[in-house]
Design an enzyme around this catalytic site. Structure first.
Site, PDB file in Angstrom:
ATOM      1  N   ARG A  51      11.323   6.992  -9.944  1.00  0.00           N
ATOM      2  CA  ARG A  51      10.225   7.286  -9.544  1.00  0.00           C
ATOM      3  C   ARG A  51       8.706   6.815 -10.190  1.00  0.00           C
ATOM      4  O   ARG A  51       7.427   5.810  -9.917  1.00  0.00           O
ATOM      5  CB  ARG A  51      10.098   8.264  -8.680  1.00  0.00           C
ATOM      6  N   TYR A 104      -3.673 -11.018   8.210  1.00  0.00           N
ATOM      7  CA  TYR A 104      -1.984 -10.874   7.992  1.00  0.00           C
ATOM      8  C   TYR A 104      -1.326  -9.245   9.266  1.00  0.00           C
ATOM      9  O   TYR A 104      -1.897  -8.503   8.739  1.00  0.00           O
ATOM     10  CB  TYR A 104      -1.419 -10.640   7.192  1.00  0.00           C
ATOM     11  N   ASP A 177      -6.258 -10.003  -0.173  1.00  0.00           N
ATOM     12  CA  ASP A 177      -4.769 -10.285  -0.352  1.00  0.00           C
ATOM     13  C   ASP A 177      -4.737 -11.441  -0.982  1.00  0.00           C
ATOM     14  O   ASP A 177      -5.343 -12.227  -0.313  1.00  0.00           O
ATOM     15  CB  ASP A 177      -4.742 -10.102   1.320  1.00  0.00           C
ATOM     16  N   LYS A 202       6.598 -13.491  -1.551  1.00  0.00           N
ATOM     17  CA  LYS A 202       6.368 -14.484  -1.174  1.00  0.00           C
ATOM     18  C   LYS A 202       6.253 -15.617  -2.502  1.00  0.00           C
ATOM     19  O   LYS A 202       6.833 -15.487  -3.186  1.00  0.00           O
ATOM     20  CB  LYS A 202       4.690 -14.601  -0.320  1.00  0.00           C
TER      21      LYS A 202
HETATM   22  C1  PLP Z   1       4.122 -10.973   3.962  1.00  0.00           C
HETATM   23  C2  PLP Z   1       2.266 -10.732   3.571  1.00  0.00           C
HETATM   24  C3  PLP Z   1       2.080  -9.403   3.358  1.00  0.00           C
HETATM   25  C4  PLP Z   1       3.562  -7.861   3.547  1.00  0.00           C
HETATM   26  O1  PLP Z   1       4.161  -8.011   2.363  1.00  0.00           O
HETATM   27  P1  PLP Z   1       5.654  -7.488   2.831  1.00  0.00           P
HETATM   28  O2  PLP Z   1       6.405  -7.362   0.581  1.00  0.00           O
HETATM   29  O3  PLP Z   1       6.592  -8.451   3.454  1.00  0.00           O
HETATM   30  O4  PLP Z   1       5.173  -5.974   2.996  1.00  0.00           O
HETATM   31  C5  PLP Z   1       0.637  -8.832   3.331  1.00  0.00           C
HETATM   32  N1  PLP Z   1       0.000  -9.912   3.336  1.00  0.00           N
HETATM   33  C6  PLP Z   1      -0.007 -11.106   3.390  1.00  0.00           C
HETATM   34  C7  PLP Z   1      -0.655 -11.794   3.158  1.00  0.00           C
HETATM   35  C8  PLP Z   1       1.753 -12.231   3.320  1.00  0.00           C
HETATM   36  O5  PLP Z   1       1.922 -13.191   4.372  1.00  0.00           O
END
Ligand code: PLP
Length: 388
Positions: A51, A104, A177, A202
């Site tokens: 962890r 998001y 982000d 992603k």
């Molecule tokens: C998918 C996404 C998230 C969240 O991420 P997870 O891996 O699904 O928890 C945050 N910001 C954006 C722009 C995303 O597309």
């Protein structure tokens, strides 16, 4: 690897030195929870319990920091786990957070429903409007300026440099982000941001086979301190990525540069095809000259990426028909994988923001354009448009 190595070289080599014991070119997956001590407290390489740290995760964190030109990277169990750890560390009850009005959906839900219950307030503002952002700052109370560019799903482009200046004048932590653009196309820390957030699920992972998240912190004493505190939150609260997930993410990252080039080429071709059709009211893609953020995106990004949205002239019914008629584009949530996906935001990814100021119109369909042969993708778009 030289310190001045370029992006694609860093993506392949940072944190990825061969295994010194066997010469294995790929560092092994350290599928272990704990580590033998040479006498009490005699740790080998600082590892005590997974962890707190695991060599496969460390390798990924080094790679993440190198990709974003940052000082420190942290790898999490998901993008939202990363957001949660960051926010939990830097805000407290009574504080206020500024987020985009088409942020998001999951970020909005986290801030509204989880942090809201803990007394953290937020305002949703159009982050592409710097004056509106300035007006929304509550001196003393606002602690974080959260930018998503391009935004999801309406592909709004916000000026990171201008917003970072604004945020720093007001003493805020400026967070970007960078999930949609990926560091291959946009480097927020170089534009002045303090912290970059990723859903590595992603584009970084890139193959729709792993869920993960990341934070990358810029250089300097102030951010070193923020990083240390967030690292403690992660250690104490536990939202770490497992070794196999970290390995898959590292493996995906190595091809990020070439993938983003192809994603961008394919998306532009599809955006143009959709733009020609009378049934499509509007195409949201920053690579089109008609997009209001086209010029800004050209300045702060080195490509326009693989995400685009459309609104259908005949509204919600047409949008549903479109989303259910594609064949190669599979109907699914998520994005950024090598395979093309279609999503109906108002009922899928953004269902959680229905009825809020971040609601997505029912006429909108979002496409995550993959790296298949563009002619096959265009043929699928053509047969879909013919069914409208
Ligand atoms: C998918 C996404 C998230 C969240 O991420 P997870 O891996 O699904 O928890 C945050 N910001 C954006 C722009 C995303 O597309």
């Amino acid at each position: 690897m030289h310190d001045d190595a370029r992006f694609d070289t860093r993506a392949i080599h940072a944190g990825q030195a061969f295994d010194p014991t066997t010469g294995a070119v790929i560092p092994p997956i350290y599928q272990t929870s704990t580590y033998v001590q040479d006498g009490i407290g005699g740790l080998r390489g600082g590892y005590e319990y997974s962890r707190g740290g695991n060599p496969t995760r460390t390798a990924l964190e080094t790679q993440l920091a190198a990709l974003e030109g940052g000082a420190h990277g942290l790898s999490f169990a998901s993008g939202l786990a990363a957001e949660d750890a960051l926010l939990r560390t830097v805000v407290k009850p009574g504080d206020h957070v500024l987020i985009g009005n088409d942020v998001y959906g999951g970020t909005h839900r986290l801030i509204r429903r989880i942090f809201g219950d803990w007394g953290v307030r937020h305002s949703t503002v159009d982050t592409s409007d710097v004056d509106a952002m300035r007006a929304a700052i509550e001196p003393g109370a606002t602690k974080v300026l959260w930018i998503e560019t391009p935004s999801n799903p309406l592909m709004k482009v916000s000026d990171v440099t201008a917003l970072a200046e604004l945020g720093h004048e007001a003493g805020l932590l400026v967070v970007v982000d960078n999930t949609f653009a990926s560091p291959a196309l946009q480097q927020p820390l170089a534009l002045g941001a303090d912290v970059v957030v990723h859903s590595t699920t992603k584009y970084l992972g890139g193959h729709s086979d792993v869920v993960g998240g990341a934070l990358v912190f810029g250089a300097g004493e102030r951010l070193d301190e923020v990083h240390e505190r967030v690292r403690f939150t992660q250690f104490a609260a536990g939202a770490v990525s497992g070794p196999f997930d970290a390995f898959l993410t590292s493996r995906g990252i190595k091809t990020l540069g070439v993938r983003m080039q192809r994603h961008s080429q394919n998306a532009l071709a599809i955006a143009r095809r959709l733009d020609e059709h009378a049934g499509v009211e509007r195409v949201y893609y920053p690579g089109l000259e008609s997009h209001p953020g086209h010029e800004l995106a050209g300045r702060q990004m080195s490509g326009f990426g693989g995400m685009l949205s459309i609104s259908l002239a005949d509204g919600g019914a047409a949008a549903r028909r479109f989303a259910e008629s594609t064949e190669l584009f599979q109907l699914a949530e998520s994005l950024g994988g090598v395979e093309s996906l279609v999503n109906y935001p108002s009922e899928m990814t953004h269902a959680s923001v229905k009825g809020t100021e971040a609601e997505v119109p029912e006429s909108v369909v979002r496409l995550s354009v993959g790296i298949e042969d563009v002619d096959d993708l265009l043929a699928d778009i053509d047969q879909t448009l013919a069914r409208l």
